[in-house]
Design a protein around this motif. Structure first.
Motif, PDB file in Angstrom:
ATOM      1  N   GLU A  17     -21.035 -32.042 106.225  1.00 24.53           N
ATOM      2  CA  GLU A  17     -22.394 -32.329 105.741  1.00 24.53           C
ATOM      3  C   GLU A  17     -23.055 -33.312 106.716  1.00 24.53           C
ATOM      4  OE1 GLU A  17     -24.291 -31.297 103.284  1.00 24.53           O
ATOM      5  OE2 GLU A  17     -23.088 -30.681 101.562  1.00 24.53           O
ATOM      6  N   LYS A  69     -22.175 -38.853  95.614  1.00 28.93           N
ATOM      7  CA  LYS A  69     -20.732 -38.933  95.374  1.00 28.93           C
ATOM      8  C   LYS A  69     -20.056 -39.452  96.624  1.00 28.93           C
ATOM      9  CE  LYS A  69     -18.893 -35.640  92.309  1.00 28.93           C
ATOM     10  NZ  LYS A  69     -18.409 -34.239  92.212  1.00 28.93           N
ATOM     11  N   THR A  97     -28.852 -35.380  98.583  1.00 30.69           N
ATOM     12  CA  THR A  97     -27.700 -34.903  97.811  1.00 30.69           C
ATOM     13  C   THR A  97     -27.842 -33.445  97.447  1.00 30.69           C
ATOM     14  OG1 THR A  97     -26.480 -35.247  95.749  1.00 30.69           O
ATOM     15  CG2 THR A  97     -28.817 -35.669  95.689  1.00 30.69           C
ATOM     16  N   SER A  98     -26.753 -32.871  96.944  1.00 29.34           N
ATOM     17  CA  SER A  98     -26.809 -31.496  96.440  1.00 29.34           C
ATOM     18  C   SER A  98     -27.166 -31.489  94.957  1.00 29.34           C
ATOM     19  CB  SER A  98     -25.448 -30.832  96.598  1.00 29.34           C
ATOM     20  OG  SER A  98     -25.078 -30.816  97.950  1.00 29.34           O
ATOM     21  N   SER A  99     -27.090 -32.649  94.312  1.00 33.28           N
ATOM     22  CA  SER A  99     -27.263 -32.674  92.851  1.00 33.28           C
ATOM     23  C   SER A  99     -28.716 -32.548  92.439  1.00 33.28           C
ATOM     24  CB  SER A  99     -26.708 -33.987  92.286  1.00 33.28           C
ATOM     25  OG  SER A  99     -27.070 -34.084  90.926  1.00 33.28           O
ATOM     26  N   LYS A 100     -28.939 -31.549  91.570  1.00 31.24           N
ATOM     27  CA  LYS A 100     -30.270 -31.379  91.000  1.00 31.24           C
ATOM     28  C   LYS A 100     -30.321 -31.989  89.606  1.00 31.24           C
ATOM     29  CE  LYS A 100     -32.161 -27.094  92.864  1.00 31.24           C
ATOM     30  NZ  LYS A 100     -32.510 -25.720  92.473  1.00 31.24           N
ATOM     31  N   GLU A 101     -29.242 -32.677  89.214  1.00 30.54           N
ATOM     32  CA  GLU A 101     -29.169 -33.204  87.848  1.00 30.54           C
ATOM     33  C   GLU A 101     -30.314 -34.165  87.587  1.00 30.54           C
ATOM     34  OE1 GLU A 101     -27.131 -32.858  85.000  1.00 30.54           O
ATOM     35  OE2 GLU A 101     -26.737 -30.965  86.052  1.00 30.54           O
ATOM     36  N   ARG A 103     -30.617 -36.377  85.319  1.00 27.24           N
ATOM     37  CA  ARG A 103     -30.274 -37.780  85.037  1.00 27.24           C
ATOM     38  C   ARG A 103     -30.024 -38.559  86.316  1.00 27.24           C
ATOM     39  NH1 ARG A 103     -24.053 -37.185  82.919  1.00 27.24           N
ATOM     40  NH2 ARG A 103     -23.566 -35.508  84.347  1.00 27.24           N
ATOM     41  N   LYS A 119     -30.722 -31.273  98.780  1.00 21.62           N
ATOM     42  CA  LYS A 119     -30.497 -30.491 100.008  1.00 21.62           C
ATOM     43  C   LYS A 119     -30.467 -29.005  99.669  1.00 21.62           C
ATOM     44  CE  LYS A 119     -26.830 -33.176 101.168  1.00 21.62           C
ATOM     45  NZ  LYS A 119     -25.687 -33.674 101.961  1.00 21.62           N
ATOM     46  N   VAL A 121     -29.491 -25.055 100.138  1.00 20.83           N
ATOM     47  CA  VAL A 121     -28.336 -24.371 100.719  1.00 20.83           C
ATOM     48  C   VAL A 121     -28.717 -23.766 102.077  1.00 20.83           C
ATOM     49  CG1 VAL A 121     -26.849 -22.348 100.441  1.00 20.83           C
ATOM     50  CG2 VAL A 121     -27.181 -23.927  98.528  1.00 20.83           C
TER      51      VAL A 121
ATOM     52  N   THR B 422     -20.912 -28.232  84.950  1.00 21.85           N
ATOM     53  CA  THR B 422     -22.072 -27.716  85.678  1.00 21.85           C
ATOM     54  C   THR B 422     -22.585 -28.755  86.669  1.00 21.85           C
ATOM     55  OG1 THR B 422     -23.531 -28.461  83.935  1.00 21.85           O
ATOM     56  CG2 THR B 422     -22.860 -26.177  83.844  1.00 21.85           C
ATOM     57  N   TYR B 423     -22.388 -30.034  86.289  1.00 20.71           N
ATOM     58  CA  TYR B 423     -22.788 -31.090  87.204  1.00 20.71           C
ATOM     59  C   TYR B 423     -21.989 -30.989  88.510  1.00 20.71           C
ATOM     60  CZ  TYR B 423     -23.608 -35.851  88.879  1.00 20.71           C
ATOM     61  OH  TYR B 423     -23.942 -36.927  89.618  1.00 20.71           O
ATOM     62  N   SER B 424     -20.681 -30.787  88.307  1.00 15.64           N
ATOM     63  CA  SER B 424     -19.827 -30.648  89.494  1.00 15.64           C
ATOM     64  C   SER B 424     -20.219 -29.427  90.294  1.00 15.64           C
ATOM     65  CB  SER B 424     -18.364 -30.500  89.086  1.00 15.64           C
ATOM     66  OG  SER B 424     -17.998 -31.582  88.292  1.00 15.64           O
ATOM     67  N   SER B 426     -23.035 -28.040  90.452  1.00 10.56           N
ATOM     68  CA  SER B 426     -24.294 -28.301  91.118  1.00 10.56           C
ATOM     69  C   SER B 426     -24.049 -29.002  92.459  1.00 10.56           C
ATOM     70  CB  SER B 426     -25.162 -29.169  90.210  1.00 10.56           C
ATOM     71  OG  SER B 426     -26.225 -29.724  90.932  1.00 10.56           O
ATOM     72  N   HIS B 427     -23.206 -30.000  92.423  1.00 11.36           N
ATOM     73  CA  HIS B 427     -23.004 -30.813  93.618  1.00 11.36           C
ATOM     74  C   HIS B 427     -21.962 -30.208  94.549  1.00 11.36           C
ATOM     75  CE1 HIS B 427     -21.673 -34.275  96.028  1.00 11.36           C
ATOM     76  NE2 HIS B 427     -22.941 -34.653  95.898  1.00 11.36           N
ATOM     77  N   ASP B 428     -20.811 -29.884  93.971  1.00 10.12           N
ATOM     78  CA  ASP B 428     -19.666 -29.561  94.812  1.00 10.12           C
ATOM     79  C   ASP B 428     -19.661 -28.133  95.339  1.00 10.12           C
ATOM     80  OD1 ASP B 428     -19.031 -32.095  94.263  1.00 10.12           O
ATOM     81  OD2 ASP B 428     -17.372 -31.663  92.897  1.00 10.12           O
ATOM     82  N   ARG B 430     -22.474 -26.284  95.932  1.00  6.33           N
ATOM     83  CA  ARG B 430     -23.593 -26.066  96.858  1.00  6.33           C
ATOM     84  C   ARG B 430     -23.269 -26.630  98.248  1.00  6.33           C
ATOM     85  NH1 ARG B 430     -28.926 -25.862  94.789  1.00  6.33           N
ATOM     86  NH2 ARG B 430     -29.412 -27.753  95.903  1.00  6.33           N
TER      87      ARG B 430
END
Lengths: 144, 635
Positions: A17, A69, A97-101, A103, A119, A121, B422-424, B426-428, B430
């Protein structure tokens, strides 16, 4: 590279990354003074001039790019400590980050993040996003 | 007659014990006896020589007085006929000293006294004062009347009593209950026809015999006699004046259930016991049936009376709460409620009786019950009023929902895990994809000169699949988000929403497609979610009609009762209705990826959104003839 020389600090544990991000910045000539750290605790030492970086002159980059993370100390914690400290709270921090969460996004903005980038894909889109954010924070933004 | 003789004679006359008045023919008073003066409260010197009726006028306060008239008439008669005249009893009131009149009754006789020429020279008016006699007589009449009246009353009373007795007799004979009267020794005194019907013994067969020898089952006889003896000795009768249920014996020695109440009464200084007995065999049967019904209920059933006392429970209640049937019956229902809620419950209970109807208890609240061992458990309770002959009862069906609560908790836990999963994802997931795509890109650009045509194609395949997987992950995450998201309901202008989507489609695919869009009904919905519905359905319509020479997409709406039905129709490839069931499943695709691009998540998402809105979704199609997708939203 000593902390005071650094213009961009990239905190990212995944070397691939990191390589992609650095490549995207390089393409736009933005990676000359970039420091990559792959661990959260090490990053805190670097930012707050502690541990192996104790005694360094100063740390005042134009941009910190944070992954969420990270080993040992996660990105949100680094963000929180930076924004709570008078020495560092003026430094622009961008979560990359890759997280779209939702929260994560909400929490980041609560802690005072300057920008939150998910980010894509697709590498072409990713390169474009990184170039744009580098441009903005390094070249266009006038520090307060 | 010598003067002295005359005086002597006058004195004799005046002293005579009779009441005499001597009148001249012109009714002047000539002489009067002392007795007369005394009876009329007059004095000789004031009345001698005066006109009779001046001295004795009628009582002016008595308008019915006739004394003067009658006396005048009598005296005239005597003067005319020269014969003595005896008058009827006269009321002739006398003026007393103070000028008032006193009531007097007289019996007068007027007798003429003749001179030598046989003319009436004097009239002797002789009276008897009968006032006292008259009064006594009147009193006697009064007493006699009173006696008569009391006699009449007595007769009436006797008549009444006879009637009552007849009524009592009629009631006794026609009573629907058997009535049994026994004396202090327990011997039958009387027993009505219903008792004969019920027990089979006639009165003549049992009269004078101990009751225990006829209708009391053998095993209870001793107890009965002891009870009687105890009452006679101490006056304590725990079974008296109470509704009892017990077994009774017929003449044919068969037993049956009776309800019984016994009242003691004292008659001629001896105790009599009156028993009312009713056959409750049918009632018992109904009770058994009810009890059977109660036992067959899957829930614990508690039936309580108006006071909140437990009347009846089933076996399920016994095992749920850990009390025996005996322990729990007669207790207040609050015994089953945690201490902190007990006081409140008493009020709730009273209010329920004001408006008794079938409903669940404490709707929306978490209810708890406690067992005998004081352990708490969550319950669901539904209440129904139970009108009975003994008043309104309430039946509570109680269900232990511990299991369900636990399942709910597990589900919550599972959802939480799913969320972190799903959180994982989403991050891991992708991240490696991006690396694949990024490194393929690096390969392509840094080593372009070393690849032949195939090498370049391979890199492109890697890249396109990495992106496709990226899209799949995004779609799946979106689907999972949608499932958990709270709806944000707004009045939504569907026309504007649809127009936005169509503009997007035109931008993506060009303006080749003819769009026929009716004026669409507005809806109350989460517009951001419904936008995704339109986006998927209209996107599909464009996609699956794109190979037509002239693609046509029609968008309509229609009100149908309490819902609005929206539809998107295209003239594209359509699908076989036998696969319609698969349409809305995740990753279900009815077309090859090489024919039409897609992840197979879109319609699953659409279905989830519509169901969250409590709407319906379905589709109609025929291969080659296009497809119509319908969805409805409640008004």
């Amino acid at each position: 590279m000593e902390p005071h020389e650094v213009e961009i600090l990239l905190v990212e544990d995944n070397p691939h990354e990191a390589e992609l991000t650095i490549r995207s910045l390089k393409k736009n000539n933005l990676a000359n003074k970039l420091k990559h750290i792959d661990d959260g605790a090490d990053a805190l030492d670097f930012i707050f001039l502690r541990g192996v970086y104790a005694g360094a002159a100063s740390f005042n980059p134009k941009l910190v790019l944070l992954d969420l993370k990270l080993p040992r100390v996660d990105g949100l914690e680094i963000l929180r400590q930076m924004k709570e400290d008078d020495r560092t709270k003026g430094i622009p921090v961008v979560i990359l980050t890759s997280s779209k969460e939702e929260r994560d996004i909400i929490e980041s903005y609560k802690l005072g993040v300057n920008s939150y980038i998910v980010k894509p894909v697709n590498f072409e889109s990713f390169t474009k996003s990184v170039a744009e954010l580098g441009m903005y924070w390094l070249l266009l933004n006038q520090p307060s | 007659m010598a003067q002295s003789e005359k005086i002597q004679f006058q004195r004799l006359f005046e002293s005579a014990p009779g009441l005499y008045l001597v009148l001249s023919p012109d009714l002047l008073i000539v002489a009067v006896s002392n007795a007369y003066l005394s009876a009329t409260m007059t004095h000789r010197e004031t009345i001698l020589g005066r006109y009779l009726f001046d001295v004795f006028p009628d009582n002016p306060d008595d308008p019915t007085a006739t004394g003067v008239n009658n006396l005048r008439h009598s005296l005239k008669t005597v003067l005319l006929t020269g014969k003595a005249h005896k008058m009827d009893l006269q009321k002739y009131d006398i003026r007393n000293e103070s000028g008032g009149f006193e009531e007097r009754y007289w019996s007068p006789v007027n007798t003429p006294v003749f001179d030598d020429l046989s003319a009436v020279e004097y009239i002797i008016h002789q009276v008897e004062d009968v006032t006292e006699m008259f009064r006594l007589q009147k009193e006697e009449i009064k007493q006699r009347d009173a006696l008569k009246e009391s006699n009449r009353q007595l007769l009436l009373e006797i008549e009444e009593r006879e009637k009552t007795e007849e009524q009592i007799e009629a009631i006794f004979n026609a009573a629907p209950d058997a009535i049994i009267v026994i004396d202090h020794a327990g011997h039958v005194v009387n027993w009505n026809p219903k008792a004969k019907e019920l027990f089979g013994w006639g009165l003549e067969e049992v009269k004078g015999n101990p009751l225990s020898e006829s209708i009391i089952p053998h095993r209870y006889r001793e107890r009965h006699e002891k009870g009687m003896a105890h009452f006679l000795k101490t006056g304590e009768g725990p079974v008296l004046n109470k509704a009892l249920e017990m077994r009774a014996l017929r003449k044919d020695e068969t037993e049956f259930d009776v309800a019984l109440s016994i009242s003691p009464t004292v008659f001629n200084n001896e105790y009599l016991f009156i028993g009312f007995v009713r056959d409750i065999t049918e009632q018992k049967k109904a009770e058994e049936k009810f009890k059977g019904l109660l036992e067959s209920a899957p829930d614990a059933m508690i039936i309580a009376d108006r006071e909140g006392k437990i009347v009846l429970v089933n076996q399920q209640a016994v095992s749920l709460f850990g009390y025996t049937e005996k322990e729990i019956t007669g207790q207040y229902v609050e015994i089953l409620i945690p201490a902190m809620d007990r006081d409140k419950h008493v009020g709730h209970r009273a209010r329920y009786y004001q408006e008794p109807k079938v409903r669940s208890m404490g709707a929306g609240l978490e209810l708890y019950a406690i067992r005998k061992d004081e352990s708490r458990f969550p319950v669901e309770i539904s209440l129904s009023p139970l009108p009975t002959s003994e008043g309104m009862l309430v039946a509570a069906a109680i269900r232990d929902i511990s299991e369900r609560k636990k399942a709910e908790e597990d589900l919550r836990q599972l959802n939480k895990e799913l969320e972190s999963f799903t959180y994982s994802v989403s991050h891991d997931l992708r991240s490696p994809l991006r690396i694949i795509d990024g490194y393929a890109d690096m390969l392509r650009s840094d080593y372009a000169d070393q690849f032949d045509e195939d090498g370049t194609r391979y890199v492109e395949v890697i890249k396109s699949n990495a992106r496709r997987m990226g899209q799949l992950i995004d779609d799946l995450l979106n689907l999972s988000h949608t499932g958990r998201k709270e709806l944000l309901m707004h009045q939504t202008q569907m026309n504007r929403l649809v127009q936005l989507i169509i503009d997007e489609q035109f931008a993506l695919h060009g303006q080749r497609t003819e769009v026929i869009q009716d004026k669409l009904e507005p809806a109350f919905c989460d517009s951001s979610l419904i936008k995704q519905v339109w986006s998927n359905l209209i996107g599909n319509a464009f996609k699956y009609s794109s190979k037509k020479e002239q693609p046509v997409v029609k968008i309509r709406s229609e009100r149908n009762g309490s819902e609005i039905i929206y539809s998107v129709n295209d003239n594209g490839v359509g699908f076989d209705m036998q696969y319609a069931g698969k349409l809305f499943g995740v990753f279900q695709r009815l077309h090859k990826i090489t024919e039409f691009d897609g992840t197979g998540v879109g319609l699953a998402l659409v279905k989830r959104i519509i169901h969250k809105h409590k709407g319906r979704i379905w589709a109609e199609s025929e291969p080659g003839k296009g497809a119509t997708f319908f969805f409805s939203l409640p008004v």
